[in-house]
Design an enzyme around this catalytic site. Structure first.
Site, PDB file in Angstrom:
ATOM      1  N   ARG A 105      -0.237  -7.022  13.196  1.00  0.00           N
ATOM      2  CA  ARG A 105      -1.499  -7.615  12.753  1.00  0.00           C
ATOM      3  C   ARG A 105      -1.262  -9.115  12.602  1.00  0.00           C
ATOM      4  O   ARG A 105      -0.871  -9.606  11.550  1.00  0.00           O
ATOM      5  CB  ARG A 105      -1.938  -6.987  11.421  1.00  0.00           C
ATOM      6  CG  ARG A 105      -1.903  -5.466  11.377  1.00  0.00           C
ATOM      7  CD  ARG A 105      -2.921  -4.825  12.295  1.00  0.00           C
ATOM      8  NE  ARG A 105      -4.266  -5.038  11.805  1.00  0.00           N
ATOM      9  CZ  ARG A 105      -4.866  -4.247  10.911  1.00  0.00           C
ATOM     10  NH1 ARG A 105      -4.234  -3.223  10.408  1.00  0.00           N
ATOM     11  NH2 ARG A 105      -6.099  -4.508  10.536  1.00  0.00           N
ATOM     12  N   ARG A 120      -4.090  -6.151   4.282  1.00  0.00           N
ATOM     13  CA  ARG A 120      -4.309  -7.083   5.378  1.00  0.00           C
ATOM     14  C   ARG A 120      -5.411  -8.094   5.040  1.00  0.00           C
ATOM     15  O   ARG A 120      -5.369  -9.246   5.464  1.00  0.00           O
ATOM     16  CB  ARG A 120      -4.668  -6.287   6.633  1.00  0.00           C
ATOM     17  CG  ARG A 120      -5.129  -7.105   7.821  1.00  0.00           C
ATOM     18  CD  ARG A 120      -4.052  -8.057   8.309  1.00  0.00           C
ATOM     19  NE  ARG A 120      -4.509  -8.857   9.420  1.00  0.00           N
ATOM     20  CZ  ARG A 120      -3.853  -9.896   9.907  1.00  0.00           C
ATOM     21  NH1 ARG A 120      -2.710 -10.254   9.359  1.00  0.00           N
ATOM     22  NH2 ARG A 120      -4.327 -10.584  10.923  1.00  0.00           N
ATOM     23  N   CYS A 149      -1.776  -2.112   7.170  1.00  0.00           N
ATOM     24  CA  CYS A 149      -1.397  -0.725   7.399  1.00  0.00           C
ATOM     25  C   CYS A 149      -0.483  -0.626   8.609  1.00  0.00           C
ATOM     26  O   CYS A 149      -0.034  -1.623   9.167  1.00  0.00           O
ATOM     27  CB  CYS A 149      -2.643   0.129   7.565  1.00  0.00           C
ATOM     28  SG  CYS A 149      -3.680  -0.377   8.936  1.00  0.00           S
ATOM     29  N   LYS A 151     -16.038  -0.801   2.111  1.00  0.00           N
ATOM     30  CA  LYS A 151     -14.794  -1.520   1.797  1.00  0.00           C
ATOM     31  C   LYS A 151     -14.644  -2.772   2.642  1.00  0.00           C
ATOM     32  O   LYS A 151     -14.268  -3.842   2.156  1.00  0.00           O
ATOM     33  CB  LYS A 151     -13.606  -0.596   2.030  1.00  0.00           C
ATOM     34  CG  LYS A 151     -12.251  -1.287   2.197  1.00  0.00           C
ATOM     35  CD  LYS A 151     -11.200  -0.299   2.650  1.00  0.00           C
ATOM     36  CE  LYS A 151      -9.853  -0.972   2.889  1.00  0.00           C
ATOM     37  NZ  LYS A 151      -9.802  -1.734   4.149  1.00  0.00           N
ATOM     38  N   ASN A 152     -14.948  -2.655   3.924  1.00  0.00           N
ATOM     39  CA  ASN A 152     -14.744  -3.781   4.829  1.00  0.00           C
ATOM     40  C   ASN A 152     -15.796  -4.874   4.668  1.00  0.00           C
ATOM     41  O   ASN A 152     -15.655  -5.962   5.238  1.00  0.00           O
ATOM     42  CB  ASN A 152     -14.723  -3.291   6.280  1.00  0.00           C
ATOM     43  CG  ASN A 152     -13.481  -2.476   6.577  1.00  0.00           C
ATOM     44  OD1 ASN A 152     -12.407  -2.771   6.067  1.00  0.00           O
ATOM     45  ND2 ASN A 152     -13.618  -1.448   7.379  1.00  0.00           N
ATOM     46  N   ASP A 174     -11.674   2.594  13.797  1.00  0.00           N
ATOM     47  CA  ASP A 174     -11.316   3.292  12.559  1.00  0.00           C
ATOM     48  C   ASP A 174     -11.776   4.744  12.547  1.00  0.00           C
ATOM     49  O   ASP A 174     -11.261   5.546  11.755  1.00  0.00           O
ATOM     50  CB  ASP A 174     -11.918   2.568  11.347  1.00  0.00           C
ATOM     51  CG  ASP A 174     -11.189   1.277  11.024  1.00  0.00           C
ATOM     52  OD1 ASP A 174     -10.133   1.031  11.630  1.00  0.00           O
ATOM     53  OD2 ASP A 174     -11.679   0.509  10.188  1.00  0.00           O
ATOM     54  N   ASP A 176      -1.803 -15.476  13.729  1.00  0.00           N
ATOM     55  CA  ASP A 176      -2.074 -16.623  14.592  1.00  0.00           C
ATOM     56  C   ASP A 176      -3.559 -16.916  14.800  1.00  0.00           C
ATOM     57  O   ASP A 176      -3.968 -18.094  14.748  1.00  0.00           O
ATOM     58  CB  ASP A 176      -1.372 -16.439  15.942  1.00  0.00           C
ATOM     59  CG  ASP A 176       0.138 -16.460  15.809  1.00  0.00           C
ATOM     60  OD1 ASP A 176       0.669 -15.576  15.124  1.00  0.00           O
ATOM     61  OD2 ASP A 176       0.778 -17.361  16.380  1.00  0.00           O
TER      62      ASP A 176
END
Length: 430
Positions: free
Chosen positions: A124, A94, A119, A22-23, A316, A127
């Site tokens: 999160r 995100r 999440c 997924k990432n 994670d 910046d």
């Protein structure tokens, strides 16, 4: 939101093929916006965040052919319109921040009505992303809405990041790939999925050096081409199913497990009395596990698993290890060095009878092998925490309910189906 109904206490055994990462697939999908030529991806997982991105691309005018059964996707962005409606930006994920650089490269100016949310792990911040984009020549204004713009294309620059942020590093390489000149990012993230994005961009013609290190150098090119690429296996899912095999005293085998990513992860399993073996690229968690915390040679030192940006133990994966520690003999200290909300879900774990002492927002001590009982618990909006609650329920004989477990689907497209293959009694209560 759907609930998971769990009938636990049964060893899970069998063989699983993990999903695409997924990432990795999310930033790769965003990066396809950097070319007008067709891109074909294989091993694409059918998860909710991808559904949101695909919907967004189609609203922009992209042509997408997604065969979910074959796990293939063909994308063609050559007919995109001249602008986009900020209201269509994917919400509730995100990774929407990863659209900033490619959207700016295409449209030169974007207006955003709200900050993308993720999440429940904690703040999160945007910046670092805006800092990277500004460093590379973008102008940022904020007056009720966020306005980003570039004159023509991104400009070369060197930047030393405050910390090793995955999505910030991915924003940098996407922006610099078609920028003018040579750009360097120091303190870059090096996770497997960051490496996957960089290699994907290389296959499109990007010039990137330092992949897998903390210093990445990108030489901008005029344009990127189409490509064919495969999404790598999700090492988080591999580790999750190995942990499920261990906590249920089962015999689980995971194919295509990318063993080179697992040296430290396997040593962390060993600290909890779990030995992971390999046959080629198949990872094996066999039935003869001690599930006893390994004592350090320093007698007055509390055994510890600490998580931070790669190549540390992945943050994670802390929740599955915490769940595993509740069923292991001994005491284990866990330290989340990234998210201040990473252990906020532990009161739900305690409902099963777990003994957990929260030292502060980043550290917790688990006293294992306490009497456990079935329970009804509430999953937070954290993928792996929801999985950890399921893991705990699966290890306890009787009927448990994990309420609002939908976040699991953000990373595991066939979670219940894979578990049933392993012999689990589990169902979604929609």
């Amino acid at each position: 939101m759907a609930n998971l109904i769990v009938h636990g206490g049964k060893p899970l055994s069998g063989t699983i093929t993990p999903s695409g990462n997924k990432n990795a697939v999310l930033p790769i999908l965003c990066a396809t916006l950097l070319t007008d030529e067709p891109v074909t991806l294989s091993n694409v997982p059918a998860i909710t965040d991808i559904e949101k991105l695909v919907r967004f691309f189609r609203e922009l005018g992209s042509r997408i052919d997604w065969d979910r059964e074959a796990k293939t996707m063909r994308l063609d962005h050559s007919d995109l319109g001249s602008d986009f409606d900020p209201q269509t930006l994917p919400q509730g994920m995100r990774s929407a921040v990863l659209l900033f650089a490619p959207l700016l490269q295409r449209f030169k100016e974007i207006h955003l009505d709200s900050n993308p949310k993720g999440c429940a792990l904690g703040i999160r911040e945007l910046d670092p992303h805006l800092e990277i984009l500004t460093c590379l020549g973008a102008k940022v204004a904020h007056n009720g809405e966020l306005k980003l713009s570039i004159a023509d294309t991104f400009k070369a620059a060197s930047h030393w990041a405050d910390y090793m942020s995955v999505t910030t590093t991915e924003t940098f390489v996407m922006a610099a790939a078609t920028g003018n000149g040579v750009s360097t990012l120091t303190n870059a993230a090096s996770e497997p999925h960051v490496q996957d994005l960089c290699r994907f961009l290389q296959s499109m013609g990007a010039k990137i050096e330092g992949i897998g290190t903390s210093v990445i150098t990108v030489t901008g090119v005029d344009s990127l081409s189409g490509t064919d690429a495969a999404i790598s296996s999700d090492h988080h899912e591999v580790a999750t199913f190995l942990a499920l095999g261990a906590i249920t005293r089962g015999d689980v085998r995971i194919t295509h497990s990318v063993p080179q990513h697992f040296d430290l992860i396997n040593r962390s399993f060993a600290k909890l009395g779990v030995a992971i073996d390999y046959e080629g690229d198949t990872a094996i968690c066999g039935p003869q596990q001690t599930l006893k915390v390994q004592q350090p040679f320093t007698s007055n030192l509390l055994p510890k698993i600490e998580a931070a940006p790669w190549p540390y133990f992945p943050v994670d994966l802390l929740p599955p290890m915490v769940a595993l520690a509740t069923r292991a003999e001994g005491v284990m200290h866990f330290w989340n060095k990234v998210y201040e909300g990473g252990f906020a879900w532990l009161p739900e774990l305690v409902k099963f009878g777990a003994h957990a002492v929260v030292s502060d927002p980043h550290r917790v001590i688990i006293f294992g092998q306490r009497p456990m009982r079935p329970a009804e618990v509430e999953a937070p909006y954290i993928i792996r925490a929801a999985v950890a609650l399921y893991m705990t329920a699966a290890s306890i004989e009787g009927r448990s309910i994990v309420k609002n477990a939908d976040p699991i689907r953000r990373a595991h497209p066939h979670f219940a189906e894979n578990l049933r293959k392993l012999g689990a009694e589990i169902e979604w209560d929609e």
